[in-house]
Design a protein around this motif. Sequence first.
Motif, PDB file in Angstrom:
ATOM      1  N   MET A   1     -22.401  -5.858  31.370  1.00 28.80           N
ATOM      2  CA  MET A   1     -22.765  -4.190  31.298  1.00 28.80           C
ATOM      3  C   MET A   1     -23.695  -3.882  30.380  1.00 28.80           C
ATOM      4  O   MET A   1     -23.988  -4.399  29.259  1.00 28.80           O
ATOM      5  N   ASN A   2     -24.609  -2.857  30.690  1.00 27.71           N
ATOM      6  CA  ASN A   2     -25.630  -2.334  29.932  1.00 27.71           C
ATOM      7  C   ASN A   2     -25.777  -0.975  30.310  1.00 27.71           C
ATOM      8  O   ASN A   2     -25.241  -0.429  31.435  1.00 27.71           O
ATOM      9  N   ARG A   3     -26.445  -0.317  29.509  1.00 30.24           N
ATOM     10  CA  ARG A   3     -26.726   1.293  29.756  1.00 30.24           C
ATOM     11  C   ARG A   3     -28.137   1.687  29.965  1.00 30.24           C
ATOM     12  O   ARG A   3     -28.583   2.787  29.659  1.00 30.24           O
ATOM     13  N   VAL A   4     -28.961   0.660  30.493  1.00 24.31           N
ATOM     14  CA  VAL A   4     -30.274   1.121  30.773  1.00 24.31           C
ATOM     15  C   VAL A   4     -30.397   2.058  31.590  1.00 24.31           C
ATOM     16  O   VAL A   4     -31.246   3.072  31.481  1.00 24.31           O
ATOM     17  N   LYS A   5     -29.915   2.189  32.576  1.00 18.03           N
ATOM     18  CA  LYS A   5     -29.989   3.092  33.733  1.00 18.03           C
ATOM     19  C   LYS A   5     -29.481   4.492  32.958  1.00 18.03           C
ATOM     20  O   LYS A   5     -30.210   5.552  33.401  1.00 18.03           O
ATOM     21  N   GLU A   6     -28.468   4.591  32.561  1.00 21.21           N
ATOM     22  CA  GLU A   6     -28.147   5.820  31.553  1.00 21.21           C
ATOM     23  C   GLU A   6     -29.052   6.399  30.640  1.00 21.21           C
ATOM     24  O   GLU A   6     -29.598   7.573  30.688  1.00 21.21           O
ATOM     25  N   TYR A   7     -29.829   5.568  29.878  1.00 21.14           N
ATOM     26  CA  TYR A   7     -30.757   5.926  29.043  1.00 21.14           C
ATOM     27  C   TYR A   7     -32.153   6.391  29.722  1.00 21.14           C
ATOM     28  O   TYR A   7     -32.891   7.215  29.449  1.00 21.14           O
ATOM     29  N   ARG A   8     -32.299   5.536  30.819  1.00 18.25           N
ATOM     30  CA  ARG A   8     -33.595   5.795  31.545  1.00 18.25           C
ATOM     31  C   ARG A   8     -33.556   7.273  32.328  1.00 18.25           C
ATOM     32  O   ARG A   8     -34.494   8.093  31.933  1.00 18.25           O
ATOM     33  N   THR A   9     -32.284   7.337  32.721  1.00 17.46           N
ATOM     34  CA  THR A   9     -32.457   8.645  33.567  1.00 17.46           C
ATOM     35  C   THR A   9     -32.241   9.737  32.447  1.00 17.46           C
ATOM     36  O   THR A   9     -32.537  10.956  32.763  1.00 17.46           O
ATOM     37  N   LEU A  11     -33.654  10.254  29.788  1.00 13.99           N
ATOM     38  CA  LEU A  11     -35.012  10.340  29.520  1.00 13.99           C
ATOM     39  C   LEU A  11     -35.861  10.842  30.706  1.00 13.99           C
ATOM     40  O   LEU A  11     -37.264  11.182  30.279  1.00 13.99           O
ATOM     41  N   LYS A  12     -35.371  10.884  31.858  1.00 11.12           N
ATOM     42  CA  LYS A  12     -36.140  11.183  33.100  1.00 11.12           C
ATOM     43  C   LYS A  12     -37.454  10.377  33.404  1.00 11.12           C
ATOM     44  O   LYS A  12     -38.372  10.802  33.509  1.00 11.12           O
ATOM     45  N   ILE A  13     -37.279   9.008  33.078  1.00  9.02           N
ATOM     46  CA  ILE A  13     -38.290   8.079  33.193  1.00  9.02           C
ATOM     47  C   ILE A  13     -37.915   7.428  34.422  1.00  9.02           C
ATOM     48  O   ILE A  13     -36.691   6.817  34.703  1.00  9.02           O
ATOM     49  N   SER A  14     -39.073   7.113  35.387  1.00  7.50           N
ATOM     50  CA  SER A  14     -38.719   6.275  36.742  1.00  7.50           C
ATOM     51  C   SER A  14     -38.526   4.841  36.392  1.00  7.50           C
ATOM     52  O   SER A  14     -39.127   4.255  35.304  1.00  7.50           O
ATOM     53  N   LEU A  43     -37.379  -9.187  25.837  1.00  5.59           N
ATOM     54  CA  LEU A  43     -37.132  -8.186  26.900  1.00  5.59           C
ATOM     55  C   LEU A  43     -36.116  -7.117  26.585  1.00  5.59           C
ATOM     56  O   LEU A  43     -36.455  -5.811  26.633  1.00  5.59           O
ATOM     57  N   CYS A  44     -34.974  -7.460  25.976  1.00  5.67           N
ATOM     58  CA  CYS A  44     -33.889  -6.500  25.575  1.00  5.67           C
ATOM     59  C   CYS A  44     -34.535  -5.539  24.428  1.00  5.67           C
ATOM     60  O   CYS A  44     -34.323  -4.379  24.402  1.00  5.67           O
ATOM     61  N   ILE A  45     -35.074  -6.308  23.347  1.00  8.44           N
ATOM     62  CA  ILE A  45     -35.777  -5.288  22.299  1.00  8.44           C
ATOM     63  C   ILE A  45     -37.051  -4.383  22.917  1.00  8.44           C
ATOM     64  O   ILE A  45     -36.851  -3.227  22.354  1.00  8.44           O
ATOM     65  N   LYS A  46     -37.527  -4.791  23.853  1.00  7.80           N
ATOM     66  CA  LYS A  46     -38.833  -4.018  24.377  1.00  7.80           C
ATOM     67  C   LYS A  46     -38.096  -3.008  25.166  1.00  7.80           C
ATOM     68  O   LYS A  46     -38.452  -1.815  25.188  1.00  7.80           O
ATOM     69  N   LEU A  47     -36.861  -2.988  25.844  1.00  2.00           N
ATOM     70  CA  LEU A  47     -36.073  -1.897  26.628  1.00  2.00           C
ATOM     71  C   LEU A  47     -35.622  -1.125  25.628  1.00  2.00           C
ATOM     72  O   LEU A  47     -35.768   0.147  25.945  1.00  2.00           O
ATOM     73  N   ALA A  48     -35.038  -1.479  24.502  1.00  3.14           N
ATOM     74  CA  ALA A  48     -34.445  -0.739  23.770  1.00  3.14           C
ATOM     75  C   ALA A  48     -35.402   0.274  22.692  1.00  3.14           C
ATOM     76  O   ALA A  48     -35.398   1.496  22.791  1.00  3.14           O
ATOM     77  N   LYS A  49     -36.694  -0.327  22.431  1.00  5.03           N
ATOM     78  CA  LYS A  49     -37.651   0.656  21.955  1.00  5.03           C
ATOM     79  C   LYS A  49     -38.130   1.547  22.718  1.00  5.03           C
ATOM     80  O   LYS A  49     -38.384   2.762  22.660  1.00  5.03           O
ATOM     81  N   ALA A  50     -38.433   1.021  24.161  1.00 10.69           N
ATOM     82  CA  ALA A  50     -39.048   1.924  24.995  1.00 10.69           C
ATOM     83  C   ALA A  50     -38.002   3.179  25.506  1.00 10.69           C
ATOM     84  O   ALA A  50     -38.279   4.164  25.787  1.00 10.69           O
ATOM     85  N   LEU A  51     -36.768   3.013  25.241  1.00 14.64           N
ATOM     86  CA  LEU A  51     -35.564   3.843  25.475  1.00 14.64           C
ATOM     87  C   LEU A  51     -35.232   4.547  24.309  1.00 14.64           C
ATOM     88  O   LEU A  51     -34.308   5.513  24.487  1.00 14.64           O
ATOM     89  N   GLY A  52     -35.736   4.262  23.525  1.00 16.82           N
ATOM     90  CA  GLY A  52     -35.425   5.120  22.011  1.00 16.82           C
ATOM     91  C   GLY A  52     -34.092   4.907  21.303  1.00 16.82           C
ATOM     92  O   GLY A  52     -33.545   5.799  20.765  1.00 16.82           O
TER      93      GLY A  52
END
Length: 62
Positions: A1-9, A11-14, A43-52
């Motif tokens: 499980m991850n929270r990528v979608k939760e953080y992305r939405t 931040l209102k990022i597509s 890639l996980c690190i890049k995602l985390a940085k991009a999502l703050g």
Amino acid sequence: MNRVKEYRTGLKISQIKLASEIGVARQTINMIENNKYNPSLDLCIKLAKALGTDLNQLFWEE
């Protein structure tokens, strides 16, 4: 499980914008959000940085 979608939405990022920011295809973001792809640590690190956020908040299951 991850929270990528939760953080992305939150931040209102597509998916397309996030994918472009970290250098992957939109389909990769979709597969990560749907737990159909396990991203590399890099890639996980890049995602985390991009999502703050950090890796623990994004990927750690409590």
